[in-house]
Design a protein around this motif. Sequence first.
Motif, PDB file in Angstrom:
ATOM      1  N   LEU A   4       0.618  -1.160  -0.089  1.00 26.39           N
ATOM      2  CA  LEU A   4      -0.141  -0.298   0.142  1.00 26.39           C
ATOM      3  C   LEU A   4       1.034   1.575   0.422  1.00 26.39           C
ATOM      4  CD1 LEU A   4      -2.500   1.196  -0.141  1.00 26.39           C
ATOM      5  CD2 LEU A   4      -2.775   1.022   2.483  1.00 26.39           C
ATOM      6  N   LEU A   8       0.573   4.704  -1.941  1.00 23.90           N
ATOM      7  CA  LEU A   8      -0.208   5.364  -1.140  1.00 23.90           C
ATOM      8  C   LEU A   8       0.792   7.147  -1.884  1.00 23.90           C
ATOM      9  CD1 LEU A   8      -0.660   5.672   1.978  1.00 23.90           C
ATOM     10  CD2 LEU A   8      -2.240   5.740   0.032  1.00 23.90           C
ATOM     11  N   GLY A  11       0.411   7.779  -5.165  1.00 24.69           N
ATOM     12  CA  GLY A  11      -1.265   8.810  -5.537  1.00 24.69           C
ATOM     13  C   GLY A  11      -0.107  10.610  -5.086  1.00 24.69           C
ATOM     14  N   ALA A  12       0.286  10.807  -4.154  1.00 21.82           N
ATOM     15  CA  ALA A  12       1.106  11.986  -3.687  1.00 21.82           C
ATOM     16  C   ALA A  12       2.236  12.346  -4.048  1.00 21.82           C
ATOM     17  CB  ALA A  12       2.335  11.244  -1.878  1.00 21.82           C
ATOM     18  N   ASN A  45      -5.196   6.600  -5.223  1.00 22.33           N
ATOM     19  CA  ASN A  45      -5.597   5.390  -2.926  1.00 22.33           C
ATOM     20  C   ASN A  45      -6.302   5.239  -2.780  1.00 22.33           C
ATOM     21  OD1 ASN A  45      -3.072   7.732  -2.862  1.00 22.33           O
ATOM     22  ND2 ASN A  45      -4.173   9.103  -1.637  1.00 22.33           N
ATOM     23  N   PHE A  46      -7.155   5.604  -3.806  1.00 20.48           N
ATOM     24  CA  PHE A  46      -8.891   4.337  -3.207  1.00 20.48           C
ATOM     25  C   PHE A  46      -8.428   3.678  -3.546  1.00 20.48           C
ATOM     26  CE2 PHE A  46     -11.175   8.705  -2.003  1.00 20.48           C
ATOM     27  CZ  PHE A  46     -11.643   8.257  -1.383  1.00 20.48           C
ATOM     28  N   ALA A  49      -5.781   1.864  -1.637  1.00 14.75           N
ATOM     29  CA  ALA A  49      -7.013   1.138  -0.076  1.00 14.75           C
ATOM     30  C   ALA A  49      -7.712   0.026  -0.007  1.00 14.75           C
ATOM     31  CB  ALA A  49      -6.884   2.264   0.038  1.00 14.75           C
ATOM     32  N   ASN A  50      -8.708   0.281  -0.837  1.00  9.35           N
ATOM     33  CA  ASN A  50      -9.683  -0.865  -0.728  1.00  9.35           C
ATOM     34  C   ASN A  50      -9.540  -2.101  -1.369  1.00  9.35           C
ATOM     35  OD1 ASN A  50     -12.747  -1.258  -3.139  1.00  9.35           O
ATOM     36  ND2 ASN A  50     -11.966  -2.433  -0.975  1.00  9.35           N
ATOM     37  N   MET A  53      -6.317  -2.443   2.382  1.00  8.62           N
ATOM     38  CA  MET A  53      -7.347  -2.095   3.744  1.00  8.62           C
ATOM     39  C   MET A  53      -8.321  -2.910   3.926  1.00  8.62           C
ATOM     40  SD  MET A  53      -4.625  -0.719   5.792  1.00  8.62           S
ATOM     41  CE  MET A  53      -6.114  -0.116   6.988  1.00  8.62           C
ATOM     42  N   ALA A  54      -9.163  -2.943   2.774  1.00 10.29           N
ATOM     43  CA  ALA A  54     -10.715  -3.430   3.461  1.00 10.29           C
ATOM     44  C   ALA A  54     -11.367  -4.560   2.282  1.00 10.29           C
ATOM     45  CB  ALA A  54     -11.376  -1.610   2.413  1.00 10.29           C
ATOM     46  N   GLY A  60     -13.757   1.155  -1.775  1.00 12.42           N
ATOM     47  CA  GLY A  60     -13.095   2.042  -2.137  1.00 12.42           C
ATOM     48  C   GLY A  60     -13.038   2.909  -3.850  1.00 12.42           C
TER      49      GLY A  60
ATOM     50  N   ILE B 123     -19.013   9.221   0.601  1.00 10.09           N
ATOM     51  CA  ILE B 123     -19.090   9.257  -0.318  1.00 10.09           C
ATOM     52  C   ILE B 123     -19.984  10.276  -1.111  1.00 10.09           C
ATOM     53  CG2 ILE B 123     -19.991   8.150  -2.927  1.00 10.09           C
ATOM     54  CD1 ILE B 123     -18.473   5.771  -1.951  1.00 10.09           C
ATOM     55  N   PHE B 169      -7.922  14.002  -1.548  1.00  9.86           N
ATOM     56  CA  PHE B 169      -7.287  13.568  -0.690  1.00  9.86           C
ATOM     57  C   PHE B 169      -7.010  13.033   1.025  1.00  9.86           C
ATOM     58  CE2 PHE B 169      -2.275  13.159  -0.498  1.00  9.86           C
ATOM     59  CZ  PHE B 169      -2.358  11.964  -1.815  1.00  9.86           C
ATOM     60  N   SER B 172      -8.879  10.241   1.270  1.00 12.99           N
ATOM     61  CA  SER B 172      -8.604   9.215   0.210  1.00 12.99           C
ATOM     62  C   SER B 172      -7.283   8.345   1.288  1.00 12.99           C
ATOM     63  CB  SER B 172      -8.375   9.439  -0.988  1.00 12.99           C
ATOM     64  OG  SER B 172      -7.029  10.150  -0.843  1.00 12.99           O
ATOM     65  N   LEU B 173      -6.561   9.417   2.247  1.00 14.48           N
ATOM     66  CA  LEU B 173      -5.572   9.130   3.513  1.00 14.48           C
ATOM     67  C   LEU B 173      -5.918   8.592   4.746  1.00 14.48           C
ATOM     68  CD1 LEU B 173      -2.858  11.970   3.613  1.00 14.48           C
ATOM     69  CD2 LEU B 173      -3.022   9.702   2.745  1.00 14.48           C
ATOM     70  N   TYR B 175      -9.680   6.916   4.580  1.00 13.46           N
ATOM     71  CA  TYR B 175      -9.364   5.628   4.368  1.00 13.46           C
ATOM     72  C   TYR B 175      -8.393   4.425   3.833  1.00 13.46           C
ATOM     73  CZ  TYR B 175     -12.100   2.025   1.182  1.00 13.46           C
ATOM     74  OH  TYR B 175     -12.605   1.154   0.958  1.00 13.46           O
ATOM     75  N   ALA B 176      -7.050   5.230   3.336  1.00 12.54           N
ATOM     76  CA  ALA B 176      -6.061   4.012   3.598  1.00 12.54           C
ATOM     77  C   ALA B 176      -5.730   3.827   4.652  1.00 12.54           C
ATOM     78  CB  ALA B 176      -5.359   4.957   2.397  1.00 12.54           C
ATOM     79  N   GLY B 179      -9.549   2.347   6.413  1.00 16.05           N
ATOM     80  CA  GLY B 179     -10.777   1.187   6.012  1.00 16.05           C
ATOM     81  C   GLY B 179     -11.880   1.678   6.037  1.00 16.05           C
ATOM     82  N   THR B 181     -15.416   4.453   4.859  1.00 17.30           N
ATOM     83  CA  THR B 181     -15.951   5.954   5.203  1.00 17.30           C
ATOM     84  C   THR B 181     -16.435   6.064   5.861  1.00 17.30           C
ATOM     85  OG1 THR B 181     -16.961   5.222   3.217  1.00 17.30           O
ATOM     86  CG2 THR B 181     -14.973   6.032   2.588  1.00 17.30           C
TER      87      THR B 181
END
Lengths: 102, 472
Positions: A4, A8, A11-12, A45-46, A49-50, A53-54, A60, B123, B169, B172-173, B175-176, B179, B181
């Motif tokens: 991840l 990220l 993304g940054a 990122n989304f 992360a999906n 992390m999820a 995401g 969202i 952004f 998204s951080l 969420y990252a 995990g 929203t």
Amino acid sequence: MIGLPHYLLLGAVVFSIGVFGVLTRRNAVAVLMSVELMLNAVNINFVAANKFMAVGTAVGQLFSVFVIVVAAAEIAVGLALVISIYRQRGTVDLHDFNLLKW
Amino acid sequence: MDFSILGAEILIALLGLAVLVLGLSLPGKAQKYVNGLALTGLGLVLIYLIISFSKGANLFNGVYQIDLYGNYFKILFLSAGILVMLMAGTYIKRFEEKSSEFYGLMILATLGMMLMVSAGEFITLYVGLELMTISFYILTAYLKSDKLSGEAGLKYLILGAVSSAILLFGISLVYASLGTTNFIEIGASFTSSSAVIAGVVMIIAGFAFKVSVVPFHMWTPDIYQGAPIPVTTYLSVGSKAAGFAALVRVFMVAVDVSDPVFNWSLLLAVLAAVTIIIGNLIALSQKDIKRLLAYSSIAQAGYILVGVTAANSFGLKGVLFYALIYVFANVGAFAVATAVEVDTGRTDIEAFAGLSKRSPLLAAIMTICMLSLAGIPPMAGFAGKFYLFAGAIQSGYLWLALIGLIMSMVSVYYYLGVSKAMYIGENSYEAPLSLGSGSTVALWVCVLATILLGVYPGPLSELAGAAIQILL
């Protein structure tokens, strides 16, 4: 192994390129493209992360679909405004838009 | 599922689309019926909301929250929308035959605000926010032949898009790291890792732009000056209240304010202090009524942020109370400014000179609204500021309340500068200003509410107190 943090970081970096473009470009269309770059960084990122992390959910990915849709609407309005301004003034150079200031 | 709970949102969405389609398909002469439909429709939905005020529900697994807090703000948005549409009546002639699109976009912006306050996760919040801002981009640039309006629209679009990207952004951080929203789930697993801190700071920056908090206020005076006055009014009362409503919900539910690693409330306190000081000081030197009210609205955002910083029952009650009375005072001031601009074609403060002789009533109403914005008793602004600053003192921010108090006194200077022009200034114009029937109604509602809520704030403050129970 790519994890991840790598995504990220990507993304940054993409986000920063977008910010740089917004701050330095003079053409309104190029600025809108840079904003698009910032939004795409968010999508990276989304989605990443999906995946990490999820696991098993799709929130995401869903979010990135919504970002794409809304960005399309935003750009449609943006280009319409740029055209209407071009008809008024014959230019889309942001440095020429200085009627409003304190 | 019981769809009547979502009735207000569904009706507003249908109304907005119907107004847009009818405006496009009917000939020019029928436009005024479409405008009437827009106003009556909003009025009916407002009545529906007041009837179903105490309804509550948790829809779609917490994605959408119907509660007192949301309903309070929805009533605020609808009242503001109706007042702005009423006062826009005389101004609307400048839009020629495209006036119904204006009403349609106003309704869609209202829908976006309503989605924002009820959002239970990011969202929905984002989609509501963008529905509101994209409608405002078009509205700001609505005067197609006016160079200022077009320039303001493009500036608002670029800055607004960048601020939404920053907000996203940040989301998204978060969420990252966590995990999810969903606000409640984020609140349950909130940890102060560096990614979460960076994310929440960026979320604050995104909201700070929407409510024009220093240092993200640069767009406000330019866009307020360039946009058509009714749009400026709705931007300053509706968009700002929606931003604060969503910010308060995010902060109270998702963020752990008493976090030991990062002092969030101190961050907000510093932002509020800087906003109050800079907004009021720059307003002192303004010559244009729209820019004056823009800087005043920046300062008002600072006052409301004081209540968010306090984050106790007094402060939050103040936020809700102040957001509503700010609607009345600001719409009243802008309605007078609209009448002056329609009459003289000017927006500088000199255009107000001698207004007390031309239209004594308008001058009196403008003064009352200005006194309320400055927080002079017995106007409603005093009661609102009392709650906000009392909340700040309760949670130990005595210095912040002091700054607010001192800068409120400074603000009296520029607010009364307008009154000075109206009562002492001389002007070559003689005839009284012409007001449409809509503007007259809007003005009377605003001035009566400003005085009544100042003399007798009890019921509204109890209502606001009940509405924030869900967040404490």
